[in-house]
Design a protein around this motif. Structure first.
Motif, PDB file in Angstrom:
ATOM      1  N   TYR A  98       0.869  -1.190   0.088  1.00 47.91           N
ATOM      2  CA  TYR A  98      -0.169  -0.091  -0.037  1.00 47.91           C
ATOM      3  C   TYR A  98       0.875   1.211  -0.068  1.00 47.91           C
ATOM      4  CZ  TYR A  98       1.239  -0.151   5.008  1.00 47.91           C
ATOM      5  OH  TYR A  98       1.853  -0.078   5.976  1.00 47.91           O
ATOM      6  N   ASP A  99       0.194   2.248  -0.266  1.00 50.36           N
ATOM      7  CA  ASP A  99       0.951   3.686  -0.492  1.00 50.36           C
ATOM      8  C   ASP A  99       0.398   4.632   0.519  1.00 50.36           C
ATOM      9  OD1 ASP A  99       2.319   2.698  -3.136  1.00 50.36           O
ATOM     10  OD2 ASP A  99       0.554   3.184  -4.090  1.00 50.36           O
ATOM     11  N   LEU A 100      -0.946   4.462   1.252  1.00 49.10           N
ATOM     12  CA  LEU A 100      -1.358   5.213   1.924  1.00 49.10           C
ATOM     13  C   LEU A 100      -2.506   4.680   2.942  1.00 49.10           C
ATOM     14  CD1 LEU A 100      -3.134   8.803   0.473  1.00 49.10           C
ATOM     15  CD2 LEU A 100      -4.218   7.071   1.991  1.00 49.10           C
ATOM     16  N   ILE A 101      -2.355   5.092   3.935  1.00 50.23           N
ATOM     17  CA  ILE A 101      -3.181   4.418   5.184  1.00 50.23           C
ATOM     18  C   ILE A 101      -4.501   5.574   5.322  1.00 50.23           C
ATOM     19  CG2 ILE A 101      -3.374   3.589   7.474  1.00 50.23           C
ATOM     20  CD1 ILE A 101      -0.390   3.139   7.217  1.00 50.23           C
ATOM     21  N   THR A 102      -5.530   4.792   5.358  1.00 48.16           N
ATOM     22  CA  THR A 102      -6.820   5.678   5.828  1.00 48.16           C
ATOM     23  C   THR A 102      -7.724   5.053   6.453  1.00 48.16           C
ATOM     24  OG1 THR A 102      -8.432   7.218   4.572  1.00 48.16           O
ATOM     25  CG2 THR A 102      -7.947   5.334   3.405  1.00 48.16           C
ATOM     26  N   TRP A 103      -8.993   5.589   6.584  1.00 41.81           N
ATOM     27  CA  TRP A 103     -10.142   4.846   7.527  1.00 41.81           C
ATOM     28  C   TRP A 103     -11.626   4.925   6.996  1.00 41.81           C
ATOM     29  CZ3 TRP A 103      -7.635   9.116   8.980  1.00 41.81           C
ATOM     30  CH2 TRP A 103      -8.001  10.287   9.260  1.00 41.81           C
ATOM     31  N   ILE A 104     -12.400   4.065   7.444  1.00 41.35           N
ATOM     32  CA  ILE A 104     -13.823   4.440   7.150  1.00 41.35           C
ATOM     33  C   ILE A 104     -14.243   5.302   8.170  1.00 41.35           C
ATOM     34  CG2 ILE A 104     -16.102   3.354   6.596  1.00 41.35           C
ATOM     35  CD1 ILE A 104     -14.620   0.755   5.681  1.00 41.35           C
ATOM     36  N   PRO A 105     -14.978   6.482   7.689  1.00 34.90           N
ATOM     37  CA  PRO A 105     -15.479   7.290   8.631  1.00 34.90           C
ATOM     38  C   PRO A 105     -16.769   7.017   9.225  1.00 34.90           C
ATOM     39  CG  PRO A 105     -15.202   8.417   6.635  1.00 34.90           C
ATOM     40  CD  PRO A 105     -14.873   6.863   6.251  1.00 34.90           C
ATOM     41  N   ALA A 123      -6.668   3.659  12.852  1.00 35.33           N
ATOM     42  CA  ALA A 123      -5.858   4.049  11.670  1.00 35.33           C
ATOM     43  C   ALA A 123      -4.575   4.781  12.304  1.00 35.33           C
ATOM     44  CB  ALA A 123      -6.805   4.442  10.740  1.00 35.33           C
ATOM     45  N   MET A 124      -4.882   5.673  13.142  1.00 31.15           N
ATOM     46  CA  MET A 124      -3.637   6.614  13.454  1.00 31.15           C
ATOM     47  C   MET A 124      -2.870   5.951  14.299  1.00 31.15           C
ATOM     48  SD  MET A 124      -5.380  10.580  13.927  1.00 31.15           S
ATOM     49  CE  MET A 124      -5.718  11.366  12.625  1.00 31.15           C
ATOM     50  N   SER A 125      -3.258   5.101  15.208  1.00 34.65           N
ATOM     51  CA  SER A 125      -2.504   4.227  16.256  1.00 34.65           C
ATOM     52  C   SER A 125      -1.518   3.179  15.424  1.00 34.65           C
ATOM     53  CB  SER A 125      -3.317   3.467  17.355  1.00 34.65           C
ATOM     54  OG  SER A 125      -2.512   2.646  18.037  1.00 34.65           O
ATOM     55  N   ALA A 126      -2.242   2.650  14.450  1.00 28.40           N
ATOM     56  CA  ALA A 126      -1.750   1.428  13.709  1.00 28.40           C
ATOM     57  C   ALA A 126      -0.614   1.912  12.886  1.00 28.40           C
ATOM     58  CB  ALA A 126      -2.878   0.560  12.835  1.00 28.40           C
ATOM     59  N   ALA A 127      -0.871   3.284  12.060  1.00 26.87           N
ATOM     60  CA  ALA A 127       0.110   3.945  11.277  1.00 26.87           C
ATOM     61  C   ALA A 127       1.323   4.309  12.006  1.00 26.87           C
ATOM     62  CB  ALA A 127      -0.418   5.118  10.582  1.00 26.87           C
ATOM     63  N   LEU A 128       1.168   4.795  13.436  1.00 23.52           N
ATOM     64  CA  LEU A 128       2.332   5.314  14.039  1.00 23.52           C
ATOM     65  C   LEU A 128       3.163   4.177  14.669  1.00 23.52           C
ATOM     66  CD1 LEU A 128       3.331   7.726  15.854  1.00 23.52           C
ATOM     67  CD2 LEU A 128       2.041   6.772  17.829  1.00 23.52           C
ATOM     68  N   GLU A 129       2.324   2.840  14.722  1.00 21.74           N
ATOM     69  CA  GLU A 129       3.223   1.557  14.881  1.00 21.74           C
ATOM     70  C   GLU A 129       3.939   1.102  13.724  1.00 21.74           C
ATOM     71  OE1 GLU A 129       3.536  -0.760  17.473  1.00 21.74           O
ATOM     72  OE2 GLU A 129       2.698   0.506  18.989  1.00 21.74           O
ATOM     73  N   LEU A 130       3.467   1.496  12.702  1.00 16.72           N
ATOM     74  CA  LEU A 130       4.001   0.951  11.320  1.00 16.72           C
ATOM     75  C   LEU A 130       5.209   2.281  10.699  1.00 16.72           C
ATOM     76  CD1 LEU A 130       0.930  -0.368   9.592  1.00 16.72           C
ATOM     77  CD2 LEU A 130       2.792  -1.645  10.265  1.00 16.72           C
ATOM     78  N   GLY A 131       5.132   3.307  11.538  1.00 15.56           N
ATOM     79  CA  GLY A 131       6.131   4.393  11.289  1.00 15.56           C
ATOM     80  C   GLY A 131       5.538   5.224  10.021  1.00 15.56           C
ATOM     81  N   ASP A 132       4.291   5.140  10.037  1.00 13.89           N
ATOM     82  CA  ASP A 132       3.613   5.823   9.083  1.00 13.89           C
ATOM     83  C   ASP A 132       2.621   6.953   9.691  1.00 13.89           C
ATOM     84  OD1 ASP A 132       2.723   6.651   6.444  1.00 13.89           O
ATOM     85  OD2 ASP A 132       2.665   4.508   5.666  1.00 13.89           O
ATOM     86  N   VAL A 133       1.804   7.589   8.759  1.00 15.47           N
ATOM     87  CA  VAL A 133       0.757   8.543   9.151  1.00 15.47           C
ATOM     88  C   VAL A 133      -0.384   7.933   8.396  1.00 15.47           C
ATOM     89  CG1 VAL A 133       1.951  10.447   9.741  1.00 15.47           C
ATOM     90  CG2 VAL A 133       1.109  10.133   7.400  1.00 15.47           C
TER      91      VAL A 133
END
Length: 217
Positions: A98-105, A123-133
């Motif tokens: 994947y290139d971008l992380i997002t969520w279903i609002p 999503a924000m927490s998972a992205a932080l764990e993955l070194g992403d946003v």
């Protein structure tokens, strides 16, 4: 700040979000036993508009109870541990895909009532764990009944039809999107959100969800 946190831990000792037992000193979120127990080896789910959805846990028992407290009992802090758990599954099943992380609002009405968007926090927490946003790509424009209130697959599909719109097509154009939600059941919500992203120019959508209901026979 550390002194205050220590006092609060003595007065209100943190508990495992799954089994509710008091955690040992220095632990947060869940106990070691529950971390091992809640992890599930679930094959990726297939959808009509998302290529696959990786799932971290089975939705039942203590996992179900924890998610209900998270969503409906004002426990946004659970998102940190949920994000960590989901990030482990993403690393295993979707790393580099994947290139971008997002969520279903959620809808503005539900956000106002609950006070937070649970999928956004995960999503924000998972992205932080993955070194992403994690970035916003969708807006919910339809305040429909909760999917959990509908049991029929056709009703669920109809309930979310046209519920989402892309917030910034230029951001997602040509991108492989990792789309995060808390629970995936029939996949109707994930499919409709994925369809919206694809129509707005995304190249591919991969789903990631905390839990999927336990199959019963």
């Amino acid at each position: 700040m550390g002194f205050i946190s220590g006092i609060l831990d003595l007065l209100f000792p943190p508990k495992c979000m799954f089994c509710r037992r008091v955690l040992r000193a220095g632990s947060q979120g869940s106990c070691d036993a529950c971390r091992k127990k809640v992890s599930a080896d679930i094959p990726p789910l297939k959808g009509s508009f998302f290529s696959r959805c990786c799932v971290a846990m089975e939705y039942g028992g203590s996992v179900r109870d924890a998610i209900i407290r998270f969503k409906f009992k004002d426990q946004p802090g659970y998102a940190t541990e949920f994000g960590r758990i989901l990030a482990e599954t993403i690393r295993t099943q979707a790393k580099g895909d994947y290139d971008l992380i997002t969520w279903i609002p959620v809808s503005p009405e539900r956000l106002k009532k609950r006070g937070y968007d649970q999928a956004m926090l995960i999503a924000m927490s998972a992205a932080l764990e993955l070194g992403d946003v994690a970035v916003e790509t969708l807006r919910k424009r339809k305040h429909n009944p909760a999917q959990s209130s509908l049991s029929d697959v056709a009703q669920r599909r109809s309930n979310v039809l046209g519920a989402y719109e892309a917030t910034d097509p230029e951001l997602i154009a040509g991108k492989r999107i990792l789309l995060i939600d808390d629970i995936i059941t029939t996949g109707s919500t994930m499919d409709e959100a994925s369809r919206t992203l694809l129509d707005a120019g995304a190249r591919e959508v991969i789903g990631a969800a905390l839990a999927h209901p336990v199959e019963t026979t």
